[in-house]
Design an enzyme around this catalytic site. Structure first.
Site, PDB file in Angstrom:
ATOM      1  N   SER A   1     -14.664  -3.277   6.567  1.00  0.00           N
ATOM      2  CA  SER A   1     -13.762  -2.962   5.469  1.00  0.00           C
ATOM      3  C   SER A   1     -14.559  -2.488   4.273  1.00  0.00           C
ATOM      4  O   SER A   1     -15.716  -2.868   4.088  1.00  0.00           O
ATOM      5  CB  SER A   1     -12.955  -4.204   5.095  1.00  0.00           C
ATOM      6  OG  SER A   1     -12.337  -4.044   3.844  1.00  0.00           O
TER       7      SER A   1
ATOM      8  N   ASP B   1      -4.312  -2.562   7.045  1.00  0.00           N
ATOM      9  CA  ASP B   1      -5.498  -3.323   7.439  1.00  0.00           C
ATOM     10  C   ASP B   1      -5.517  -4.726   6.855  1.00  0.00           C
ATOM     11  O   ASP B   1      -5.938  -5.682   7.517  1.00  0.00           O
ATOM     12  CB  ASP B   1      -6.763  -2.576   7.015  1.00  0.00           C
ATOM     13  CG  ASP B   1      -6.961  -1.289   7.813  1.00  0.00           C
ATOM     14  OD1 ASP B   1      -6.026  -0.888   8.520  1.00  0.00           O
ATOM     15  OD2 ASP B   1      -8.042  -0.688   7.713  1.00  0.00           O
TER      16      ASP B   1
ATOM     17  N   GLU C   1     -12.191  -3.652  12.022  1.00  0.00           N
ATOM     18  CA  GLU C   1     -13.050  -4.016  10.892  1.00  0.00           C
ATOM     19  C   GLU C   1     -13.348  -5.512  10.940  1.00  0.00           C
ATOM     20  O   GLU C   1     -12.505  -6.311  11.331  1.00  0.00           O
ATOM     21  CB  GLU C   1     -12.367  -3.664   9.568  1.00  0.00           C
ATOM     22  CG  GLU C   1     -12.203  -2.176   9.375  1.00  0.00           C
ATOM     23  CD  GLU C   1     -11.483  -1.810   8.088  1.00  0.00           C
ATOM     24  OE1 GLU C   1     -11.503  -0.638   7.722  1.00  0.00           O
ATOM     25  OE2 GLU C   1     -10.896  -2.717   7.451  1.00  0.00           O
TER      26      GLU C   1
ATOM     27  N   CYS D   1       0.796  -1.226   0.000  1.00  0.00           N
ATOM     28  CA  CYS D   1       0.000   0.000   0.000  1.00  0.00           C
ATOM     29  C   CYS D   1       0.827   1.273   0.000  1.00  0.00           C
ATOM     30  O   CYS D   1       0.448   2.280  -0.603  1.00  0.00           O
ATOM     31  CB  CYS D   1      -0.931   0.008   1.209  1.00  0.00           C
ATOM     32  SG  CYS D   1      -1.851  -1.522   1.470  1.00  0.00           S
TER      33      CYS D   1
ATOM     34  N   CYS E   1      -2.316   3.554   2.365  1.00  0.00           N
ATOM     35  CA  CYS E   1      -3.413   2.696   2.808  1.00  0.00           C
ATOM     36  C   CYS E   1      -4.410   3.463   3.663  1.00  0.00           C
ATOM     37  O   CYS E   1      -4.251   4.644   3.938  1.00  0.00           O
ATOM     38  CB  CYS E   1      -2.878   1.467   3.543  1.00  0.00           C
ATOM     39  SG  CYS E   1      -1.906   1.840   5.003  1.00  0.00           S
TER      40      CYS E   1
END
Length: 554
Positions: free
Chosen positions: A472, A83, A446, A51, A124
């Site tokens: 997410s 994540d 998440e 990311c 990200c």
């Protein structure tokens, strides 16, 4: 600029600042460099994930642009929590907390050195809203640039993203695919640098940066590995110097119209529900009034016109080829659903649209409002006896508006995931995951591991899930998050029991139970903090409600 007083003069000018200049000479700068405006080039480079992998390279091109326009760049690195790696582990508690830490670290580095302007490179999920929060908080001339989406992988002749890997985990547990197939999916999904490739949180929030006017139109659309990204970075270095000379600041563009445009674009692309949380946080820093009801208004009046994953067919790479953010904005403007507003380029949003290249005539990713894929945006704000402060419903991919079922209550994401993987969830269940809110998690994890496992097992359209945690951007299905007040603060979700009937109704904007939950309040006791020391403990003590963006309230 030399005739004007600069912020950096407090740090570098006059006889008493000789020690500071001596230290700057030691970094390779000369007297002329020090006399120029000093510009922060801040990024969240890390090589633990794709990311942010390209941000350090992009920083060099930003710095070149700053020098070419008469400034002296200084590079700073901040953190990132990825994540996709942390998902489903205790490490995911750090994700939302990192948003605040990143914004704080940018503030401290830039203010601590009295710098004149800044360019923030982000990759990200949480680095993007943190960049906007820092720009709004400091309110010095600044520009944000997203490092870009990852290219999609390919499997069986079709594009795949990290979303398909998470769903393959559920399919594997259900016996629908074998070890070899799971391995093939995981090896093909992520071919190089860039953030997750659907309209998940990163790409949603990159669009929000543009909609808010903090990034030049079109530059965030460019993929991470596209050679044109280097030119985009160079341009941002030049642009921040232009804004320094004309004293154009982030809060000059971060007005109510910009936030209204952002909420509409998030809905038009069926973007991540995290946009709700993050836009509230950015508005807090910009001191712009924004509430949950503003998101309901936007969703109710803005149809989905982009066919993007997770609910649609296309990835961010295909979106860019179809005209990108500009094409979405054009269609919304044509339907009277977008308003003109200033941007960091010095031109208005509509001026930027008029100057943008036209989309290919045969593209199928973005359609006119009259031929929308769905009549309203991808989420709804609900209230009721289970969420008096509100919550966010992520509407099902098939447009489902109502679900009623029986509660299956879990005290953590891990417990729920274990139940899904061991075939303990049935059609008609409402999976309840509590004590995962901003304070109770802590960090408001998440639930992608659970939601993707449900989809992978073929239950995505047959169960609902409610949580005081988050989802997410890759999540799809009938999911309700951000339940407020959260369980750890005594919210009604803390009082639910297995077997309670739960009704979720988007048409009536209601989430409720007919169980007499208040009669149970006398038995409820606040759970002990899960973490007693460190950053997560500090966050838990100071974070506010998800209904207000889960920002520090001190």
């Amino acid at each position: 600029m030399s005739a004007m007083r600069m912020r950096s003069d407090a740090m570098k000018s006059g006889p008493d600042r000789a020690p500071a200049r001596a230290m700057l000479y030691a970094t390779g700068r000369n007297e002329q460099d020090i006399r120029k405006p000093l510009v922060a080039v801040v990024h969240s480079w890390s090589d633990i994930s794709p990311c942010n992998l390209n941000l350090r390279e992009l920083a060099r091109h930003v710095a070149d642009g700053v020098r070419a326009a008469g400034g002296t760049p200084f590079e700073f690195n901040t953190i990132a929590v990825t994540d996709g790696i942390a998902m489903g582990t205790p490490g995911m508690c750090a994700s939302l907390v990192s948003r605040e830490v990143i914004a704080d670290s940018i503030e401290l580095a830039v203010d601590g050195h009295s710098l004149d302007a800044m360019v923030v490179l982000c990759g990200c999920d949480k680095t993007i809203p943190a960049a906007a929060m820092a720009l709004a908080r400091l309110n010095i001339p600044g520009v944000a640039l997203y490092g870009g989406s990852i290219d999609h992988g390919r499997l069986d002749g079709k594009p795949i993203t990290i979303q398909q890997v998470f769903e393959a985990v559920g399919a594997h547990a259900a016996g629908r695919i074998d070890d070899a197939r799971l391995c093939e999916v995981e090896r093909r999904a992520c071919p190089g640098a860039g953030a997750c490739g659907g309209q998940f949180t990163a790409n949603t929030m990159a669009m929000m940066l543009t909609a808010l006017g903090l990034s030049p139109l079109g530059l965030n659309d460019i993929a991470a590995t596209d050679p044109r990204k280097r030119d985009a970075a160079h341009r941002c270095g030049e642009l921040v110097m232009e804004n320094l000379h004309r004293n154009l600041r982030p809060r000059d563009v971060l007005g109510p119209i910009a936030f209204r445009n952002a909420t509409r674009i998030a809905n038009a692309t069926a973007g991540s529900t995290n946009a709700v949380l993050h836009l509230l946080a950015i508005a807090h820093e910009a001191e712009v009034a924004l509430t949950l009801e503003d998101f309901e208004t936007a969703s109710k009046t803005t149809p989905v016109i982009a066919d993007l994953m997770p609910g649609g067919r296309y990835t961010a790479i295909e979106m860019t080829a179809a005209g990108g953010m500009a094409q979405v904005a054009r269609e919304l403007r044509a339907a009277g659903l977008l308003d003109d507003a200033p941007t960091v380029t010095g031109r208005t949003l509509f001026g930027e649209l008029d100057a943008a290249d036209p989309a290919p005539v045969d593209q199928q990713v973005v359609v006119p409002v009259a031929r929308a894929f769905k009549p309203r945006g991808g989420y709804s704000i609900l209230y009721g006896n289970l969420a008096p402060e509100g919550c966010v419903l992520k509407l099902a991919g098939k447009g489902r508006q109502q679900f009623s079922g029986t509660a299956r209550v879990f005290e953590s994401e891990e417990d729920a995931f274990h139940a899904v993987q061991h075939d303990a969830i049935r059609a008609g269940d409402v999976v309840v995951i509590r004590n995962e809110g901003p304070a109770g998690g802590p960090g408001m994890r998440e639930m992608l591991a659970v939601t993707a496992a449900l989809v992978g097992r073929g239950l995505g359209d047959d169960v609902a899930l409610i949580t005081d945690g988050r989802f997410s951007g890759a999540t799809h299905g009938f999911m309700v998050g951000h339940m407020a007040p959260e369980a750890a603060k005594g919210g009604p979700i803390a009082l639910l029991r297995d077997g309670d009937r739960i009704v979720i109704d988007a048409a009536r904007r209601v989430i409720e139970t007919d169980a007499d939950i208040e009669s149970r309040r006398g038995e409820w006791r606040a759970p002990a903090p899960k973490i007693a020391r460190g950053a997560l403990a500090k966050f838990a003590k100071t974070v506010g409600s998800a209904a207000r963006g889960a920002v520090f309230e001190i």
